[in-house]
Write a protein that holds these residues in place. Structure first.
Motif, PDB file in Angstrom:
ATOM      1  N   ASP A   2      -3.796  -0.027  -7.552  1.00  0.00           N
ATOM      2  CA  ASP A   2      -2.714  -0.404  -7.147  1.00  0.00           C
ATOM      3  C   ASP A   2      -2.784  -0.944  -5.576  1.00  0.00           C
ATOM      4  N   ILE A   3      -3.610   0.001  -4.795  1.00  0.00           N
ATOM      5  CA  ILE A   3      -3.764  -0.469  -3.466  1.00  0.00           C
ATOM      6  C   ILE A   3      -4.231  -1.833  -3.387  1.00  0.00           C
ATOM      7  N   ALA A   4      -5.383  -2.199  -4.120  1.00  0.00           N
ATOM      8  CA  ALA A   4      -5.942  -3.427  -4.498  1.00  0.00           C
ATOM      9  C   ALA A   4      -5.137  -4.507  -4.624  1.00  0.00           C
ATOM     10  N   ILE A  49       0.902  -1.148   0.098  1.00  0.00           N
ATOM     11  CA  ILE A  49      -0.006   0.025   0.059  1.00  0.00           C
ATOM     12  C   ILE A  49       0.987   1.230  -0.025  1.00  0.00           C
ATOM     13  N   VAL A  50       2.094   1.234   0.809  1.00  0.00           N
ATOM     14  CA  VAL A  50       2.862   2.477   0.858  1.00  0.00           C
ATOM     15  C   VAL A  50       3.740   2.650  -0.444  1.00  0.00           C
ATOM     16  N   ALA A  51       3.990   1.483  -1.165  1.00  0.00           N
ATOM     17  CA  ALA A  51       4.541   1.435  -2.252  1.00  0.00           C
ATOM     18  C   ALA A  51       3.438   2.289  -3.500  1.00  0.00           C
ATOM     19  N   ALA A  52       1.997   1.858  -3.381  1.00  0.00           N
ATOM     20  CA  ALA A  52       1.403   2.314  -4.228  1.00  0.00           C
ATOM     21  C   ALA A  52       1.170   3.783  -3.878  1.00  0.00           C
ATOM     22  N   LEU A  53       1.194   4.379  -2.533  1.00  0.00           N
ATOM     23  CA  LEU A  53       1.329   5.600  -2.518  1.00  0.00           C
ATOM     24  C   LEU A  53       2.346   6.544  -3.100  1.00  0.00           C
TER      25      LEU A  53
END
Length: 208
Positions: free
Chosen positions: A166-168, A43-47
């Motif tokens: 991306d978060i999904a 999730i952090v990578a997606a951010l």
């Protein structure tokens, strides 16, 4: 919504949806972080990737992206830097291929690195520069009001959709990796990530 028609917005969102399911460096990075370090890291990578795309949108709005894409020397430098960065990520993943995912806890510092690396991966992807310059303006309607405001809106929608997808993906990959966190699967995940990054880097370098 700034005078943009429902048909224009629907077409734009449909085009984004198609782009989101096309594998690329950003998607692979999110999946790799989630698979190796867990859901939070994905999730952090997606951010981080989303933050990079926000920079691209801002560059389009300010006209900077057009200048970069029009400069062969600068564009080539970014392309080679992006290729080298992906290959380095692949080599690092390969070096860690013998360590099980479960033995690699994602502490605060590691989470921060996931964000920064996601940001850099996106910023050093020259195709995102070309995409932003060539794609977003196609949906601007001069008769629908301020063009700059339309670009900001379209860019915000793109970032929102990208972040959601991306978060999904990151959350799903993280949960799957947690269930398969034994030595054999961990090594396979690391090797797949390593090969994918190196392959993407080589492809980026060779697509001159």
């Amino acid at each position: 919504m700034l005078g943009l028609s429902a048909a224009t917005l629907a077409g734009y969102l449909a085009a984004i949806a198609v782009l989101m399911v096309t594998p690329g460096p950003d998607m692979m990075f999110v999946l790799a972080n989630a698979a190796r370090y867990g859901t939070r890291a994905g999730i952090v990578a997606a951010l981080g990737v989303a933050a990079g795309e926000m920079v691209h949108v801002a560059a389009v709005v300010s006209g900077l992206a057009a200048l970069v894409s029009a400069s062969p020397v600068l564009f080539t430098a970014i392309r080679w830097a992006g290729a080298a960065y992906l290959i380095v990520l692949g080599i690092r993943a390969l070096r860690g291929a013998g360590t099980p995912v479960a033995a690699k806890p994602q502490h605060a510092g590691g989470t921060g690195r996931s964000f920064v690396r996601g940001l850099v991966t996106n910023l050093l992807n020259p195709k995102m520069i070309l995409f932003s310059v060539a794609f977003l303006p196609q949906f601007v309607d001069p008769s629908a009001g301020n063009a700059t405001a339309q670009l900001v809106l379209l860019g915000a929608l793109f970032v929102a959709v990208q972040l959601t997808v991306d978060i999904a993906l990151g959350a799903g990959a993280g949960r799957l990796a947690g269930r398969l966190a034994d030595g054999r699967w961990s090594r396979r995940i690391n090797r797949i990530c390593a090969v994918a990054f190196v392959a993407l880097g080589i492809r980026l370098a060779s697509n001159g």
